[in-house]
Structures are given as C-alpha cells and as structure tokens.
Design a protein around this motif. Sequence first.
Motif, mmCIF file in Angstrom:
data_model
loop_
_atom_site.group_PDB
_atom_site.id
_atom_site.type_symbol
_atom_site.label_atom_id
_atom_site.label_comp_id
_atom_site.label_asym_id
_atom_site.label_seq_id
_atom_site.Cartn_x
_atom_site.Cartn_y
_atom_site.Cartn_z
ATOM 1 N N ARG A 20 0.708 -1.375 0.059
ATOM 2 C CA ARG A 20 -0.294 0.092 0.025
ATOM 3 C C ARG A 20 0.635 1.390 0.071
ATOM 4 N NH1 ARG A 20 -3.023 -0.905 4.773
ATOM 5 N NH2 ARG A 20 -4.543 0.963 4.443
ATOM 6 N N VAL A 23 2.244 1.491 -3.599
ATOM 7 C CA VAL A 23 1.069 2.306 -4.430
ATOM 8 C C VAL A 23 1.010 3.976 -4.447
ATOM 9 C CG1 VAL A 23 -1.638 2.246 -4.692
ATOM 10 C CG2 VAL A 23 0.088 0.170 -4.704
ATOM 11 N N ALA A 26 4.063 5.812 -5.878
ATOM 12 C CA ALA A 26 3.587 5.626 -7.048
ATOM 13 C C ALA A 26 3.143 6.714 -7.441
ATOM 14 C CB ALA A 26 3.355 3.512 -8.051
ATOM 15 N N SER A 27 2.033 6.782 -6.936
ATOM 16 C CA SER A 27 0.528 7.161 -7.613
ATOM 17 C C SER A 27 0.537 8.807 -7.317
ATOM 18 C CB SER A 27 -0.312 7.011 -6.272
ATOM 19 O OG SER A 27 -1.312 7.106 -5.804
ATOM 20 N N THR A 28 1.533 9.197 -6.474
ATOM 21 C CA THR A 28 2.056 10.633 -5.857
ATOM 22 C C THR A 28 3.208 11.322 -6.708
ATOM 23 O OG1 THR A 28 1.036 10.061 -3.702
ATOM 24 C CG2 THR A 28 2.490 11.998 -3.465
ATOM 25 N N PRO A 77 6.392 1.720 -11.748
ATOM 26 C CA PRO A 77 5.831 0.620 -10.251
ATOM 27 C C PRO A 77 5.660 -0.486 -11.813
ATOM 28 C CG PRO A 77 5.082 2.503 -10.887
ATOM 29 C CD PRO A 77 6.367 2.860 -11.060
ATOM 30 N N ILE A 129 3.752 -4.244 -8.948
ATOM 31 C CA ILE A 129 3.477 -2.811 -8.242
ATOM 32 C C ILE A 129 2.288 -1.522 -9.620
ATOM 33 C CG2 ILE A 129 3.216 -0.121 -7.453
ATOM 34 C CD1 ILE A 129 4.080 -2.626 -5.688
ATOM 35 N N GLN A 130 2.374 -1.485 -10.595
ATOM 36 C CA GLN A 130 0.928 -0.953 -11.683
ATOM 37 C C GLN A 130 0.168 -2.131 -11.776
ATOM 38 O OE1 GLN A 130 1.437 2.081 -13.222
ATOM 39 N NE2 GLN A 130 0.094 1.697 -13.541
ATOM 40 N N LEU A 133 -1.801 -0.165 -8.895
ATOM 41 C CA LEU A 133 -2.566 0.773 -9.274
ATOM 42 C C LEU A 133 -3.735 0.668 -10.584
ATOM 43 C CD1 LEU A 133 0.889 3.364 -9.423
ATOM 44 C CD2 LEU A 133 -1.111 3.446 -8.510
ATOM 45 N N ASP A 134 -3.109 0.013 -10.953
ATOM 46 C CA ASP A 134 -4.919 0.254 -12.581
ATOM 47 C C ASP A 134 -5.475 -0.326 -11.801
ATOM 48 O OD1 ASP A 134 -2.934 0.606 -14.587
ATOM 49 O OD2 ASP A 134 -2.254 -1.204 -15.136
ATOM 50 N N LYS A 136 -6.984 0.191 -8.720
ATOM 51 C CA LYS A 136 -7.116 0.839 -8.015
ATOM 52 C C LYS A 136 -8.197 2.260 -8.682
ATOM 53 C CE LYS A 136 -5.166 4.900 -5.119
ATOM 54 N NZ LYS A 136 -4.612 5.985 -5.923
ATOM 55 N N ASP A 137 -7.534 2.025 -10.128
ATOM 56 C CA ASP A 137 -7.461 3.308 -10.935
ATOM 57 C C ASP A 137 -9.423 3.016 -11.626
ATOM 58 O OD1 ASP A 137 -5.600 4.942 -10.779
ATOM 59 O OD2 ASP A 137 -4.746 4.126 -11.908
#
Length: 139
Positions: A20, A23, A26-28, A77, A129-130, A133-134, A136-137
């Motif tokens: 977490r 993630v 990576a998203s920031t 990621p 990790i990507q 993220l995918d 999550k999006d």
Amino acid sequence: MQLIIQAGDLGPKWFHVALRTLVLLASTEGMLKSHYIAERLGEDPTFVRKILSKLAKSDYVKSHGGRYGGYSINISPNELTVKDVYRALGDSSSTPFYTVPSTGVEYYISQIINKAEKSFQDELNAYTIQDILDFKDRT
C-alpha cells in the motif's frame, strides 16, 4: 499462525503495508513524509518507517533527508513485482531439516514447504505495483 485464509485477507501486516505504501508513492508526484504515509494507511509511523527503510535498502524507495525531505518510489511500478516486495521485506530465515531431532519425516516436510513457497512466490511474480495501481484506478 492463521490456518485458514479468508476472502479479503491482506496477509501479514508488513506485506500489505509495504504494498500500500508503494502504491501511494507511485501514485504521487514528488515526495511524501513518513508520518503522512502512516496517517493515510492508518498505521503506526515507526512501523511505516521500518518498512520504508527496508524498501530503501533494496533500492525500491528513495529516501531524502531533511526538513523538506521524504520518500519517493525509485523504480518504475511496471518493473517492481509483488514478489520483489515480498523478498525485500520477508524473513528468509528457515530451519534446516537436519538441525532438529529426527523423527524421520523432516526432509519430506521441508520438500512440502519449499514447494508451497515456490508456488506462492511464482504467483506473486505475476503482479506488479502497476497492476495494483491500474486496479485502484478502475474502482
């Protein structure tokens, strides 16, 4: 020890907190302070810093000291697998079968455990990790 894993189980605390955290990083854009990460994850800041330290030691996270410092992800990621994270933070110590009093089954038990661990790590290697993220999006 948990005998039955139920749907929705996040596994060991260190593992899901590490995932977490990555993630979130990576998203920031830019850096995040450990206390901010801990707050977002609802975790103890000291625990989060220990995880960040291990991730930095593996070069997955970059640590920037000072007042304006923080943490940032140090690897794409797409390149960072869940297995990489598991291996960076997991306790790899084991008990060799020949170091315990023998009952005649230790070698066979070690084969079972080694086979299960390999299957588990092979499955973790299928995700990055990507991928998280995918997902999550999409939600």
